[in-house]
Design a protein around this motif. Structure first.
Motif, mmCIF file in Angstrom:
data_model
loop_
_atom_site.group_PDB
_atom_site.id
_atom_site.type_symbol
_atom_site.label_atom_id
_atom_site.label_comp_id
_atom_site.label_asym_id
_atom_site.label_seq_id
_atom_site.Cartn_x
_atom_site.Cartn_y
_atom_site.Cartn_z
ATOM 1 N N GLN A 83 -28.577 91.321 5.279
ATOM 2 C CA GLN A 83 -29.710 91.363 6.190
ATOM 3 C C GLN A 83 -29.649 92.672 6.958
ATOM 4 O OE1 GLN A 83 -29.661 87.843 8.685
ATOM 5 N NE2 GLN A 83 -30.865 86.684 7.205
ATOM 6 N N ALA A 84 -30.799 93.258 7.213
ATOM 7 C CA ALA A 84 -30.833 94.544 7.905
ATOM 8 C C ALA A 84 -31.981 94.560 8.906
ATOM 9 C CB ALA A 84 -30.992 95.689 6.907
ATOM 10 N N ARG A 85 -31.676 95.010 10.103
ATOM 11 C CA ARG A 85 -32.693 95.173 11.141
ATOM 12 C C ARG A 85 -33.231 96.600 11.082
ATOM 13 N NH1 ARG A 85 -35.061 91.382 14.400
ATOM 14 N NH2 ARG A 85 -33.001 90.471 14.841
ATOM 15 N N VAL A 86 -34.553 96.732 11.078
ATOM 16 C CA VAL A 86 -35.174 98.056 11.045
ATOM 17 C C VAL A 86 -35.006 98.710 12.413
ATOM 18 C CG1 VAL A 86 -37.260 99.377 10.559
ATOM 19 C CG2 VAL A 86 -36.840 97.226 9.347
ATOM 20 N N ARG A 87 -34.383 99.875 12.418
ATOM 21 C CA ARG A 87 -34.114 100.572 13.663
ATOM 22 C C ARG A 87 -35.388 101.203 14.230
ATOM 23 N NH1 ARG A 87 -29.950 103.097 10.419
ATOM 24 N NH2 ARG A 87 -31.032 105.081 10.770
ATOM 25 N N GLU A 88 -35.265 101.724 15.456
ATOM 26 C CA GLU A 88 -36.415 102.358 16.105
ATOM 27 C C GLU A 88 -36.893 103.593 15.342
ATOM 28 O OE1 GLU A 88 -38.359 101.376 18.640
ATOM 29 O OE2 GLU A 88 -37.211 99.518 18.499
ATOM 30 N N ASP A 89 -35.995 104.211 14.579
ATOM 31 C CA ASP A 89 -36.421 105.367 13.780
ATOM 32 C C ASP A 89 -37.069 104.951 12.465
ATOM 33 O OD1 ASP A 89 -34.261 104.522 12.283
ATOM 34 O OD2 ASP A 89 -33.108 106.375 12.474
ATOM 35 N N GLY A 90 -37.214 103.616 12.249
ATOM 36 C CA GLY A 90 -37.896 103.124 11.061
ATOM 37 C C GLY A 90 -37.013 102.993 9.841
ATOM 38 N N ARG A 91 -35.706 103.161 9.989
ATOM 39 C CA ARG A 91 -34.809 103.147 8.850
ATOM 40 C C ARG A 91 -33.844 101.960 8.905
ATOM 41 N NH1 ARG A 91 -33.236 109.625 8.575
ATOM 42 N NH2 ARG A 91 -35.380 110.370 8.267
ATOM 43 N N ILE A 92 -33.237 101.679 7.752
ATOM 44 C CA ILE A 92 -32.169 100.696 7.660
ATOM 45 C C ILE A 92 -30.981 101.356 6.982
ATOM 46 C CG2 ILE A 92 -33.666 98.663 7.610
ATOM 47 C CD1 ILE A 92 -33.386 98.639 4.572
ATOM 48 N N SER A 93 -29.795 100.795 7.199
ATOM 49 C CA SER A 93 -28.584 101.313 6.566
ATOM 50 C C SER A 93 -28.082 100.311 5.547
ATOM 51 C CB SER A 93 -27.497 101.576 7.626
ATOM 52 O OG SER A 93 -27.901 102.611 8.500
ATOM 53 N N LEU A 94 -27.808 100.795 4.334
ATOM 54 C CA LEU A 94 -27.307 99.956 3.259
ATOM 55 C C LEU A 94 -26.078 100.594 2.623
ATOM 56 C CD1 LEU A 94 -30.688 99.089 1.462
ATOM 57 C CD2 LEU A 94 -29.416 97.657 3.063
ATOM 58 N N LEU A 95 -25.214 99.753 2.058
ATOM 59 C CA LEU A 95 -24.030 100.242 1.358
ATOM 60 C C LEU A 95 -24.440 101.208 0.247
ATOM 61 C CD1 LEU A 95 -20.939 99.884 1.159
ATOM 62 C CD2 LEU A 95 -21.364 98.077 -0.531
ATOM 63 N N PHE A 96 -23.733 102.319 0.141
ATOM 64 C CA PHE A 96 -23.982 103.394 -0.823
ATOM 65 C C PHE A 96 -25.152 104.301 -0.416
ATOM 66 C CE2 PHE A 96 -22.390 100.331 -4.319
ATOM 67 C CZ PHE A 96 -21.067 100.662 -4.058
ATOM 68 N N LEU A 97 -26.191 103.729 0.167
ATOM 69 C CA LEU A 97 -27.434 104.488 0.350
ATOM 70 C C LEU A 97 -27.591 105.102 1.731
ATOM 71 C CD1 LEU A 97 -29.982 102.158 -1.490
ATOM 72 C CD2 LEU A 97 -28.508 103.951 -2.433
#
Length: 213
Positions: free
Chosen positions: A76-90
């Motif tokens: 699960q990932a919360r969209v940050r204020e900069d509009g991005r998410i962080s994922l493993l590898f990416l």
């Protein structure tokens, strides 16, 4: 000899509430000419959704990201204020403004450098709250965050209910839809709590202003 003194008018009961209501209306004045007009909610015609009505991801949304047969990448990932998410590898992935299907495709494309034939699904787990503004005879005036699809009754409860001076048959929602004339929609509290007419099924939208006179 008769007195020449005149009794001064008493001050408003809640001058700060009147000021807040007037300030909100002044801010909306360019879009709200003819403010005395209104439409009863039973007569209000909802505008049809745009042709491209697919949900667009925004900051604050919680996403469920599943990569088939790759449990370590499912998260699960919360969209940050900069509009991005962080994922493993990416690392950072741009999410805001994309539909879930578009984001799925973007992640799949980038994962091809790490795994064979990735299959990715993205689902909206929890949408960001929407913001409306409460003014007039409610106990807490100002911006109010509510869940998407919240009713007017829920917003009134979130604002702490009415003051003792509220007119419960003079509740208005001021709405400005893109490309349309501003609307002032009237409600009765009794209709809301007794589930009569269209009032209970009316849903607030971002940017709505709720006015209790």
């Amino acid at each position: 000899m008769p007195s020449t003194h005149r009794q001064l008018p008493s001050a408003p009961r809640h001058p700060w509430r009147s000021f807040a209501a007037c300030a909100a209306l002044l801010l909306l004045a360019p879009a709200c000419r003819g403010l005395g007009k209104y439409t009863w909610v039973d007569d209000y015609q909802e505008k049809p959704p745009p042709v491209d009505s697919a949900y667009r991801i925004a900051a604050g949304d919680l996403l469920n990201i599943r990569v088939w047969n790759q449990e370590s990448l499912t998260t699960q990932a919360r969209v940050r204020e900069d509009g991005r998410i962080s994922l493993l590898f990416l690392d950072d992935v741009e999410a805001a403004g994309h539909t879930p299907a578009m984001l799925s495709q973007q992640i799949q494309t980038r994962l091809k450098d790490y795994i064979n034939h990735p299959v990715v699904t993205v689902a909206l787990e929890m949408a960001r709250p929407i913001k409306v503004t409460m003014v007039g005879e409610v106990n807490r005036i100002g911006p109010l965050e509510i869940d998407p699809g919240a009713s007017l009754l829920q917003a009134l409860a979130g604002a702490g209910g009415f003051t003792e001076y509220a007119h419960k048959d003079r509740i208005f929602v001021m709405r400005q839809e893109e490309g349309a004339a501003p609307e002032r929609i009237r409600f009765r509290y009794d209709d809301l709590i007794h589930a009569e007419g269209r009032a209970p099924t009316f849903r607030l939208r971002p940017g709505d202003v709720v006015v209790v006179e």
